[in-house]
Scaffold this motif. Structure first.
Motif, PDB file in Angstrom:
ATOM      1  N   UNK A 135     106.771 -12.773  59.296  1.00 56.05           N
ATOM      2  CA  UNK A 135     105.539 -12.339  59.965  1.00 56.05           C
ATOM      3  C   UNK A 135     104.903 -11.157  59.226  1.00 56.05           C
ATOM      4  N   UNK A 136     104.768 -11.297  57.945  1.00 55.13           N
ATOM      5  CA  UNK A 136     104.343 -10.222  57.053  1.00 55.13           C
ATOM      6  C   UNK A 136     102.828 -10.054  56.985  1.00 55.13           C
ATOM      7  N   UNK A 137     102.100 -11.135  57.218  1.00 58.36           N
ATOM      8  CA  UNK A 137     100.648 -11.121  57.099  1.00 58.36           C
ATOM      9  C   UNK A 137     100.048 -11.718  58.367  1.00 58.36           C
ATOM     10  N   UNK A 138      98.991 -11.089  58.852  1.00 54.20           N
ATOM     11  CA  UNK A 138      98.270 -11.625  60.014  1.00 54.20           C
ATOM     12  C   UNK A 138      97.008 -12.300  59.505  1.00 54.20           C
ATOM     13  N   UNK A 139      96.980 -13.629  59.587  1.00 56.84           N
ATOM     14  CA  UNK A 139      95.845 -14.432  59.117  1.00 56.84           C
ATOM     15  C   UNK A 139      95.556 -15.522  60.138  1.00 56.84           C
ATOM     16  N   UNK A 140      94.291 -15.845  60.255  1.00 53.28           N
ATOM     17  CA  UNK A 140      93.867 -16.957  61.119  1.00 53.28           C
ATOM     18  C   UNK A 140      94.423 -16.804  62.537  1.00 53.28           C
ATOM     19  N   UNK A 141      94.500 -15.559  62.988  1.00 56.59           N
ATOM     20  CA  UNK A 141      94.931 -15.304  64.357  1.00 56.59           C
ATOM     21  C   UNK A 141      96.420 -15.397  64.605  1.00 56.59           C
ATOM     22  N   UNK A 142      97.223 -15.432  63.544  1.00 60.06           N
ATOM     23  CA  UNK A 142      98.678 -15.510  63.749  1.00 60.06           C
ATOM     24  C   UNK A 142      99.399 -14.844  62.582  1.00 60.06           C
ATOM     25  N   UNK A 143     100.638 -14.482  62.834  1.00 59.21           N
ATOM     26  CA  UNK A 143     101.462 -13.898  61.778  1.00 59.21           C
ATOM     27  C   UNK A 143     102.007 -15.009  60.883  1.00 59.21           C
ATOM     28  N   UNK A 144     102.086 -14.704  59.572  1.00 55.35           N
ATOM     29  CA  UNK A 144     102.607 -15.680  58.621  1.00 55.35           C
ATOM     30  C   UNK A 144     103.694 -15.044  57.766  1.00 55.35           C
ATOM     31  N   UNK A 145     104.677 -15.861  57.411  1.00 56.52           N
ATOM     32  CA  UNK A 145     105.773 -15.420  56.560  1.00 56.52           C
ATOM     33  C   UNK A 145     105.347 -15.442  55.093  1.00 56.52           C
ATOM     34  N   UNK A 146     106.008 -14.592  54.300  1.00 58.03           N
ATOM     35  CA  UNK A 146     105.729 -14.492  52.877  1.00 58.03           C
ATOM     36  C   UNK A 146     107.052 -14.584  52.115  1.00 58.03           C
ATOM     37  N   UNK A 147     107.030 -15.341  51.025  1.00 56.89           N
ATOM     38  CA  UNK A 147     108.190 -15.478  50.152  1.00 56.89           C
ATOM     39  C   UNK A 147     108.034 -14.489  48.997  1.00 56.89           C
ATOM     40  N   UNK A 148     109.081 -13.719  48.731  1.00 62.04           N
ATOM     41  CA  UNK A 148     109.107 -12.836  47.567  1.00 62.04           C
ATOM     42  C   UNK A 148     109.951 -13.478  46.479  1.00 62.04           C
TER      43      UNK A 148
END
Length: 191
Positions: free
Chosen positions: A145-158
Protein backbone atom coordinates in the motif's frame (compact mmCIF):
# COMPACT_ATOMS: atom_id res chain seq x y z
CA UNK A 1 13.58 -0.46 -36.34
CA UNK A 2 16.47 1.82 -35.35
CA UNK A 3 16.76 2.82 -31.72
CA UNK A 4 18.77 5.45 -29.92
CA UNK A 5 18.71 7.39 -26.70
CA UNK A 6 19.51 11.08 -26.92
CA UNK A 7 19.74 13.62 -24.14
CA UNK A 8 16.52 15.38 -23.15
CA UNK A 9 16.42 19.05 -24.22
CA UNK A 10 14.08 21.96 -23.43
CA UNK A 11 12.59 21.52 -26.91
CA UNK A 12 11.17 18.15 -25.78
CA UNK A 13 9.03 19.78 -23.10
CA UNK A 14 5.63 19.71 -24.81
CA UNK A 15 6.02 16.12 -26.01
CA UNK A 16 7.11 14.85 -22.59
CA UNK A 17 4.27 16.68 -20.84
CA UNK A 18 1.79 15.07 -23.25
CA UNK A 19 3.24 11.64 -22.51
CA UNK A 20 3.24 12.22 -18.75
CA UNK A 21 -0.45 13.13 -18.89
CA UNK A 22 -1.49 10.33 -21.25
CA UNK A 23 -3.60 7.62 -19.57
CA UNK A 24 -1.24 4.87 -20.78
CA UNK A 25 1.77 6.43 -19.04
CA UNK A 26 0.16 8.11 -16.03
CA UNK A 27 -1.53 4.84 -15.02
CA UNK A 28 1.89 3.56 -13.91
CA UNK A 29 3.31 6.74 -12.41
CA UNK A 30 3.14 7.48 -8.70
CA UNK A 31 1.24 10.73 -9.19
CA UNK A 32 -2.47 10.60 -9.78
CA UNK A 33 -3.28 14.06 -11.08
CA UNK A 34 -3.09 15.93 -14.36
CA UNK A 35 0.31 17.64 -14.49
CA UNK A 36 0.03 21.34 -15.22
CA UNK A 37 2.55 23.46 -17.12
CA UNK A 38 4.08 25.08 -14.01
CA UNK A 39 4.61 21.73 -12.29
CA UNK A 40 6.05 20.27 -15.48
CA UNK A 41 8.40 23.25 -15.93
CA UNK A 42 9.78 22.72 -12.41
CA UNK A 43 10.24 19.00 -13.12
CA UNK A 44 11.97 19.73 -16.44
CA UNK A 45 14.34 22.23 -14.81
CA UNK A 46 15.39 19.51 -12.36
CA UNK A 47 15.65 16.88 -15.09
CA UNK A 48 17.93 19.12 -17.10
CA UNK A 49 19.87 20.77 -14.30
CA UNK A 50 20.41 18.48 -11.34
CA UNK A 51 23.72 16.59 -11.48
CA UNK A 52 22.31 13.39 -9.97
CA UNK A 53 19.95 12.81 -12.92
CA UNK A 54 20.26 11.82 -16.55
CA UNK A 55 17.26 11.91 -18.91
CA UNK A 56 17.08 10.57 -22.43
CA UNK A 57 14.48 10.73 -25.15
CA UNK A 58 13.96 7.32 -26.72
CA UNK A 59 13.88 7.55 -30.51
CA UNK A 60 12.96 5.00 -33.13
CA UNK A 61 13.34 5.83 -36.78
CA UNK A 62 14.37 9.34 -35.72
CA UNK A 63 11.03 9.99 -33.97
CA UNK A 64 10.64 10.48 -30.20
CA UNK A 65 8.65 7.65 -28.62
CA UNK A 66 9.45 7.70 -24.90
CA UNK A 67 11.67 8.67 -22.01
CA UNK A 68 14.32 6.85 -19.97
CA UNK A 69 16.18 8.18 -16.98
CA UNK A 70 18.63 7.65 -14.20
CA UNK A 71 17.99 9.38 -10.88
CA UNK A 72 19.74 9.60 -7.53
CA UNK A 73 23.05 8.91 -9.23
CA UNK A 74 25.43 8.51 -6.31
CA UNK A 75 29.05 8.00 -7.38
CA UNK A 76 30.23 7.55 -3.78
CA UNK A 77 27.71 4.79 -3.05
CA UNK A 78 28.05 3.54 -6.66
CA UNK A 79 24.33 3.26 -7.30
CA UNK A 80 21.38 4.89 -9.00
CA UNK A 81 17.76 4.27 -9.78
CA UNK A 82 16.09 4.17 -13.17
CA UNK A 83 12.79 4.24 -15.00
CA UNK A 84 11.49 4.43 -18.54
CA UNK A 85 8.23 4.57 -20.45
CA UNK A 86 7.10 4.33 -24.02
CA UNK A 87 4.84 7.29 -24.68
CA UNK A 88 3.75 6.16 -28.12
CA UNK A 89 1.36 3.20 -27.95
CA UNK A 90 2.34 2.03 -31.44
CA UNK A 91 5.82 1.12 -30.17
CA UNK A 92 4.71 -1.23 -27.40
CA UNK A 93 5.00 -4.99 -27.77
CA UNK A 94 7.87 -4.87 -30.29
CA UNK A 95 10.78 -5.67 -27.99
CA UNK A 96 11.73 -2.03 -27.63
CA UNK A 97 11.66 -2.19 -23.82
CA UNK A 98 14.20 -5.03 -23.81
CA UNK A 99 16.58 -3.10 -26.06
CA UNK A 100 16.23 0.04 -23.93
CA UNK A 101 16.89 -1.99 -20.80
CA UNK A 102 20.05 -3.46 -22.35
CA UNK A 103 21.37 -0.02 -23.35
CA UNK A 104 20.73 1.41 -19.88
CA UNK A 105 22.27 -1.56 -18.07
CA UNK A 106 25.36 -1.34 -20.23
CA UNK A 107 25.57 2.40 -19.50
CA UNK A 108 25.16 2.01 -15.73
CA UNK A 109 27.53 -0.90 -15.21
CA UNK A 110 30.07 -0.48 -17.99
CA UNK A 111 30.20 3.23 -18.83
CA UNK A 112 29.51 4.65 -15.37
CA UNK A 113 31.02 1.71 -13.50
CA UNK A 114 28.33 1.71 -10.82
CA UNK A 115 27.64 -1.29 -8.61
CA UNK A 116 23.86 -1.17 -8.26
CA UNK A 117 20.81 -0.14 -10.25
CA UNK A 118 17.38 -0.22 -8.69
CA UNK A 119 13.81 0.66 -9.53
CA UNK A 120 10.30 0.67 -8.16
CA UNK A 121 7.35 -0.60 -10.18
CA UNK A 122 3.66 -0.72 -9.33
CA UNK A 123 2.77 -4.35 -8.64
CA UNK A 124 -0.03 -4.03 -11.20
CA UNK A 125 2.55 -3.22 -13.89
CA UNK A 126 3.41 -6.90 -14.15
CA UNK A 127 4.84 -6.73 -17.66
CA UNK A 128 7.55 -4.28 -16.58
CA UNK A 129 8.65 -5.94 -13.36
CA UNK A 130 8.70 -9.32 -15.12
CA UNK A 131 10.87 -7.82 -17.88
CA UNK A 132 13.28 -6.51 -15.23
CA UNK A 133 13.40 -9.92 -13.54
CA UNK A 134 14.09 -11.58 -16.91
CA UNK A 135 17.17 -9.33 -17.17
CA UNK A 136 18.46 -10.45 -13.78
CA UNK A 137 16.91 -7.90 -11.45
CA UNK A 138 16.08 -9.37 -8.04
CA UNK A 139 12.97 -8.45 -6.10
CA UNK A 140 14.30 -6.82 -2.95
CA UNK A 141 11.11 -5.40 -1.51
CA UNK A 142 7.36 -5.35 -1.62
CA UNK A 143 6.14 -1.98 -0.42
CA UNK A 144 2.61 -2.69 0.70
CA UNK A 145 0.00 0.00 0.00
CA UNK A 146 2.85 2.33 -0.92
CA UNK A 147 1.05 4.56 -3.42
CA UNK A 148 -2.46 6.00 -3.36
CA UNK A 149 -3.80 6.04 -6.94
CA UNK A 150 -7.26 5.88 -8.47
CA UNK A 151 -8.84 6.09 -5.03
CA UNK A 152 -7.03 3.11 -3.52
CA UNK A 153 -3.68 2.07 -2.13
CA UNK A 154 -1.39 0.09 -4.43
CA UNK A 155 1.61 -2.12 -3.75
CA UNK A 156 5.03 -1.42 -5.25
CA UNK A 157 7.79 -3.89 -6.10
CA UNK A 158 11.38 -2.84 -5.39
CA UNK A 159 13.92 -4.45 -7.72
CA UNK A 160 17.70 -4.29 -7.75
CA UNK A 161 20.57 -5.43 -9.93
CA UNK A 162 24.22 -5.57 -8.94
CA UNK A 163 27.13 -5.33 -11.34
CA UNK A 164 27.87 -9.00 -10.61
CA UNK A 165 24.25 -9.86 -11.56
CA UNK A 166 24.74 -7.97 -14.84
CA UNK A 167 28.00 -9.74 -15.61
CA UNK A 168 26.39 -13.14 -14.97
CA UNK A 169 23.20 -12.35 -16.93
CA UNK A 170 24.69 -10.44 -19.89
CA UNK A 171 25.54 -13.45 -22.14
CA UNK A 172 22.01 -14.88 -21.83
CA UNK A 173 20.46 -11.44 -22.35
CA UNK A 174 22.49 -10.90 -25.50
CA UNK A 175 21.57 -14.36 -26.80
CA UNK A 176 17.88 -13.67 -26.16
CA UNK A 177 18.11 -10.34 -27.99
CA UNK A 178 19.79 -12.04 -30.96
CA UNK A 179 17.12 -14.76 -30.99
CA UNK A 180 14.52 -12.01 -31.34
CA UNK A 181 16.40 -10.44 -34.24
CA UNK A 182 18.12 -7.62 -32.31
CA UNK A 183 21.90 -7.35 -32.49
CA UNK A 184 23.14 -6.04 -29.12
CA UNK A 185 26.43 -4.97 -30.72
CA UNK A 186 24.50 -2.67 -33.06
CA UNK A 187 22.66 -0.88 -30.25
CA UNK A 188 24.11 2.59 -29.76
CA UNK A 189 25.39 3.55 -26.31
CA UNK A 190 23.53 6.04 -24.17
CA UNK A 191 25.19 9.47 -24.27
Amino acid sequence: MSLRLRLLTPEDSAQVLAWRNSPEVSAYMYSDHRIGQDEHDRWLAGALGLPDRRYWIIETGGAPVGLANLARIDAAAQRCEWAYYLGEASTRGQGLGARIEYIVLRHVFETRGLNKLWCEVLLENEGVWKLHESFGFVREALYREHVFKAGRFQDVVGLGMLRSDWEAARPAIEARLRDKGHDPDALPPAP
